[in-house]
Design a protein around this motif. Structure first.
Motif, PDB file in Angstrom:
ATOM      1  N   UNK A  36       0.812  -1.215   0.000  1.00 33.45           N
ATOM      2  CA  UNK A  36       0.000   0.000   0.000  1.00 33.45           C
ATOM      3  C   UNK A  36       0.850   1.272   0.000  1.00 33.45           C
ATOM      4  N   UNK A  37       2.128   1.162   0.393  1.00 34.77           N
ATOM      5  CA  UNK A  37       2.964   2.354   0.563  1.00 34.77           C
ATOM      6  C   UNK A  37       3.133   3.181  -0.706  1.00 34.77           C
ATOM      7  N   UNK A  38       3.416   2.596  -1.887  1.00 30.91           N
ATOM      8  CA  UNK A  38       3.574   3.443  -3.088  1.00 30.91           C
ATOM      9  C   UNK A  38       2.332   4.269  -3.397  1.00 30.91           C
ATOM     10  N   UNK A  39       1.149   3.671  -3.234  1.00 38.05           N
ATOM     11  CA  UNK A  39      -0.086   4.419  -3.504  1.00 38.05           C
ATOM     12  C   UNK A  39      -0.273   5.562  -2.509  1.00 38.05           C
ATOM     13  N   UNK A  40       0.085   5.335  -1.261  1.00 33.51           N
ATOM     14  CA  UNK A  40      -0.018   6.401  -0.256  1.00 33.51           C
ATOM     15  C   UNK A  40       0.918   7.549  -0.594  1.00 33.51           C
ATOM     16  N   UNK A  41       2.151   7.223  -1.026  1.00 32.49           N
ATOM     17  CA  UNK A  41       3.111   8.271  -1.371  1.00 32.49           C
ATOM     18  C   UNK A  41       2.588   9.103  -2.541  1.00 32.49           C
ATOM     19  N   UNK A  42       2.068   8.432  -3.570  1.00 37.86           N
ATOM     20  CA  UNK A  42       1.536   9.161  -4.725  1.00 37.86           C
ATOM     21  C   UNK A  42       0.337  10.011  -4.320  1.00 37.86           C
ATOM     22  N   UNK A  43      -0.548   9.472  -3.486  1.00 37.58           N
ATOM     23  CA  UNK A  43      -1.733  10.219  -3.066  1.00 37.58           C
ATOM     24  C   UNK A  43      -1.348  11.463  -2.262  1.00 37.58           C
ATOM     25  N   UNK A  44      -0.429  11.303  -1.328  1.00 40.04           N
ATOM     26  CA  UNK A  44       0.012  12.458  -0.540  1.00 40.04           C
ATOM     27  C   UNK A  44       0.695  13.487  -1.431  1.00 40.04           C
ATOM     28  N   UNK A  45       1.519  13.013  -2.383  1.00 41.87           N
ATOM     29  CA  UNK A  45       2.177  13.945  -3.298  1.00 41.87           C
ATOM     30  C   UNK A  45       1.180  14.738  -4.116  1.00 41.87           C
ATOM     31  N   UNK A  46       0.124  14.079  -4.599  1.00 40.69           N
ATOM     32  CA  UNK A  46      -0.899  14.782  -5.375  1.00 40.69           C
ATOM     33  C   UNK A  46      -1.598  15.856  -4.542  1.00 40.69           C
TER      34      UNK A  46
END
Length: 375
Positions: free
Chosen positions: A294-304
């Motif tokens: 789940x970590x890559x999706x969380x990083x992308x979501x926070x970055x967006x």
């Protein structure tokens, strides 16, 4: 029912000054000991401790209690040897009087450390600490300072940064203005306190061992971590470059410009590091744990979301061109809403994928985080 009034001397000053075998028990024996100790060193606080023990025993007798006054004094120069000798003397007193309770009289914080030894052998009804009135503040400061200097972690946290700051201060005063010198020293001192307070020192100390294990184990993540570090430096460079090109802008606008330019690179760096950890999980063939998936999706979501907010503030200041979709201009509020919506969608996709592919359930992850020792 005998109450034992014990004067504790962990430093061994009474025994050395009087050369009397310890322990000493009984009213007349202790009163004679007071005279010998006072004549040997009238300025010693132990004399007041002996007198206080006699006073407490007298008050108990006035209340029709069977009280016995006694003195225990360390007979060794080492801390362990002193405590063991006091423990042996307490055992002797217990065998002789079989007390039902004890009142401990001390004259310093050091003597109070013997209290657990006394409590292990007899019930303690009270602790009476006697300090000479004229020396109360001085003695309290002395013992606090002594405990502070004995604590290695406090010394390294406070004294080392303070010493470095005092060494740097004259050099900075010569090279720069007093304001710059003081600001630099304050910043360095604050960074040192945060370094210790946040536990960064422990992470740094264990990093060489973790890197060595990763290299020997052939983990892919060690390479992706290096790539992620390089990408983070690139993001920071582009962020500083974008902020420095602004002329006459406020600090808040410069921070938003730095964030807007650096976030994409930082997100790519985070995803790269997370993918490397995922590859390690696949290579070990032990299943992919849910948090790593789940970590890559969380990083992308926070970055967006972060980039959306930074773009919103910059659009309000007309620092970036309006976003256009099919020739239609998008307002800053609509732009922010779109970024937030996409970030939430990416996060939900990550949660769904992690729950379908991951080897752990959500309950197992929560239980593991709440009980890190696995108990």
């Amino acid at each position: 029912m005998t109450t034992l009034v014990i004067c504790v001397d962990r430093s061994g000053a009474i025994g050395r000054a009087t050369n009397v075998p310890m322990p000493v028990a009984g009213w007349e024996a202790v009163r004679s000991l007071v005279t010998d100790a006072g004549l040997a060193d009238p300025e010693d606080a132990s004399v007041n401790c002996l007198l206080e023990a006699l006073r407490v025993a007298r008050d108990l007798r006035d209340e029709r209690e069977d009280a016995v006054v006694a003195v225990v004094s360390a007979e060794s120069d080492t801390a362990v040897g002193s405590d063991r000798s006091i423990a042996a003397q307490l055992d002797d007193l217990v065998d002789r009087y079989d007390p039902s309770a004890a009142i401990v009289v001390v004259d310093s914080a050091e003597d109070e450390r013997v209290l657990p030894i006394v409590e292990s052998r007899m019930p303690v009804d009270g602790v009476d600490r006697v300090v000479v009135r004229q020396a109360h503040d001085l003695e309290s400061t002395y013992y606090l300072l002594k405990q502070f200097l004995a604590d290695e972690q406090l010394r390294s946290t406070v004294l080392v940064p303070l010493g470095v700051a005092l060494l740097l201060l004259p050099v900075l005063f010569v090279q720069f203005s007093p304001a710059v010198a003081l600001a630099t020293v304050a910043g360095l001192f604050g960074a040192a306190l945060l370094y210790k307070g946040l536990g960064v020192d422990r992470a740094v100390a264990g990093m060489p061992e973790r890197v060595r294990e990763a290299l020997y184990a052939g983990q892919v993540s060690i390479v992706t971590y290096v790539v992620a570090g390089g990408l983070s430096l690139v993001g920071g460079f582009f962020g500083v470059l974008a902020a420095s090109e602004l002329e006459g802008a406020t600090v808040a606008v410069e921070v938003m410009e730095f964030t807007y330019a650096a976030v994409p690179w930082l997100v790519v760096a985070g995803v790269t590091a997370a993918v490397g950890r995922l590859l390690d999980e696949l290579i070990r063939d032990e299943g992919i744990r849910t948090p790593y998936l789940n970590l890559p999706f969380v990083i992308v979501a926070v970055g967006l979301v972060v980039r959306g907010f930074a773009g919103y503030f910059l659009a309000q200041e007309s620092m970036i061109d309006p976003l256009r979709v099919a020739g239609v201009a998008i307002s800053p509020v609509q732009r922010l809403a779109a970024f937030i919506l996409v970030g939430v969608v990416v996060s939900l996709v990550g949660v769904k994928l992690a729950s379908d592919v991951g080897t752990e359930t959500l309950e197992e992850v929560i239980d593991a985080e709440s009980d890190p020792d696995g108990e």
